[in-house]
Design an enzyme around this catalytic site. Sequence first.
Site, mmCIF file in Angstrom:
data_model
loop_
_atom_site.group_PDB
_atom_site.id
_atom_site.type_symbol
_atom_site.label_atom_id
_atom_site.label_comp_id
_atom_site.label_asym_id
_atom_site.label_seq_id
_atom_site.Cartn_x
_atom_site.Cartn_y
_atom_site.Cartn_z
ATOM 1 N N GLY A 14 0.863 -1.191 0.000
ATOM 2 C CA GLY A 14 0.000 0.000 0.000
ATOM 3 C C GLY A 14 0.892 1.231 0.000
ATOM 4 O O GLY A 14 2.074 1.173 -0.359
ATOM 5 N N ARG B 212 -1.936 -8.240 -2.165
ATOM 6 C CA ARG B 212 -3.178 -8.846 -2.661
ATOM 7 C C ARG B 212 -3.289 -8.673 -4.173
ATOM 8 O O ARG B 212 -3.644 -9.566 -4.899
ATOM 9 C CB ARG B 212 -4.379 -8.132 -2.020
ATOM 10 N N GLU C 168 -0.799 -6.640 22.375
ATOM 11 C CA GLU C 168 -0.109 -5.486 22.973
ATOM 12 C C GLU C 168 -1.066 -4.673 23.851
ATOM 13 O O GLU C 168 -2.267 -4.672 23.576
ATOM 14 C CB GLU C 168 0.520 -4.616 21.871
ATOM 15 N N HIS D 263 4.980 0.308 19.488
ATOM 16 C CA HIS D 263 3.993 0.799 18.502
ATOM 17 C C HIS D 263 4.141 2.313 18.285
ATOM 18 O O HIS D 263 3.206 3.076 18.521
ATOM 19 C CB HIS D 263 2.569 0.444 18.962
ATOM 20 N N ILE D 264 5.341 2.701 17.822
ATOM 21 C CA ILE D 264 5.619 4.143 17.669
ATOM 22 C C ILE D 264 5.954 4.530 16.225
ATOM 23 O O ILE D 264 6.489 5.615 15.984
ATOM 24 C CB ILE D 264 6.777 4.589 18.599
ATOM 25 N N ALA E 224 3.247 -3.614 10.947
ATOM 26 C CA ALA E 224 1.851 -3.587 10.519
ATOM 27 C C ALA E 224 0.886 -3.663 11.700
ATOM 28 O O ALA E 224 0.335 -2.655 12.141
ATOM 29 C CB ALA E 224 1.615 -4.723 9.538
ATOM 30 N N ARG E 225 0.656 -4.845 12.198
ATOM 31 C CA ARG E 225 -0.238 -5.072 13.336
ATOM 32 C C ARG E 225 0.194 -6.350 14.027
ATOM 33 O O ARG E 225 0.671 -7.278 13.367
ATOM 34 C CB ARG E 225 -1.681 -5.294 12.868
#
Length: 329
Positions: A155, A177, A267, A285-286, A237-238
Amino acid sequence: MKPKILVARAIFPDVIERLTRYFEVETNDADVIMPPAQLAAHLADKDGALTTASERVDATVLAAAPKLRVVANMAVGYNNFDLDAMTAKGVMATNTPDVLNETTADFGWALLMATARRITESERWLREGRWDKWAYDMFLGADIHGATLGIIGMGRIGQAIARRAAGFNMHVVYHNRSRLDATLEAACKASYVGKDELLRSADHVILVLPYSAATHHTIGAAELAQMKPTATLVNLARGGIVDDAALARALAEKRIAAAGLDVFEGEPNVHPDLLTVPNVVLTPHIASASAATRRGMANLAADNLIAALGFGADAGRPPCLLNPSVLGK
Ligand code: 8YV
């Protein structure tokens, strides 16, 4: 009477101030994370909400919020939303794309370089007072320049990472994708490959794909086994895109060289084995956390709320609407 909104987490005071010009604002000054039942109680009389990725907006929450017209996430990722349930209830969902692309791409590089060149591991060792002499094999890492970079999720952030790779004379392969059109591929100087080929050929793998049931554990034990033993893996990403337990095992057994993680399953809890293996760089997560970008995200979330609840030039049409089918319902 002003519409009522909840700002579910602490955010910049000047953005709250901006929102109070339009809305009666309930803030969360203690900055406690609200589980769905608590969020539901606070949304019972609200027309809108500003959330972060920490708040889950699901059917239970929506059922308790009969007046709710919009939830504006201060994040590009929105896997904390049950988008189908929001659409079914006619609640607008918005996110904050684009404002964070370049900052997040910068951080991807910071994490990749720190990981491949063992920056935090060697700093810990130095701080422990263990440096008594130079040695030829101290903290040997992997080169970035001239290496093959594999990007999974191409993306806007993935593309921004790819464009930076030209400066390091890297060979860039990506998996997504759908394949990018030829102009974008040329701008990113990146070639499309299958996931297996990417995992087998990349010296450094960066994950920048959105989380969904379909992308859960995109990288697990089988995928880690396909990677080169000298490879690094970066997850921007996650949590949940990587099987963290499998990764901790692969790192401990040196089945890959190192990993850099900004996101984690469950998290802010981190898998305990990741906390003990030395060859992993861990950040809380920064990736989007530059002062300018976080303020940009908060203001874009505010723009979305303001427009969704009928103010300004975009009244009724928030700029980052994720479920346009709710319009006119
Ligand atoms: C946020 C992010 O800081 O935008 C996203 O999707 O992951 C981060 O930039 C975080 O999610 C807070 O909402």
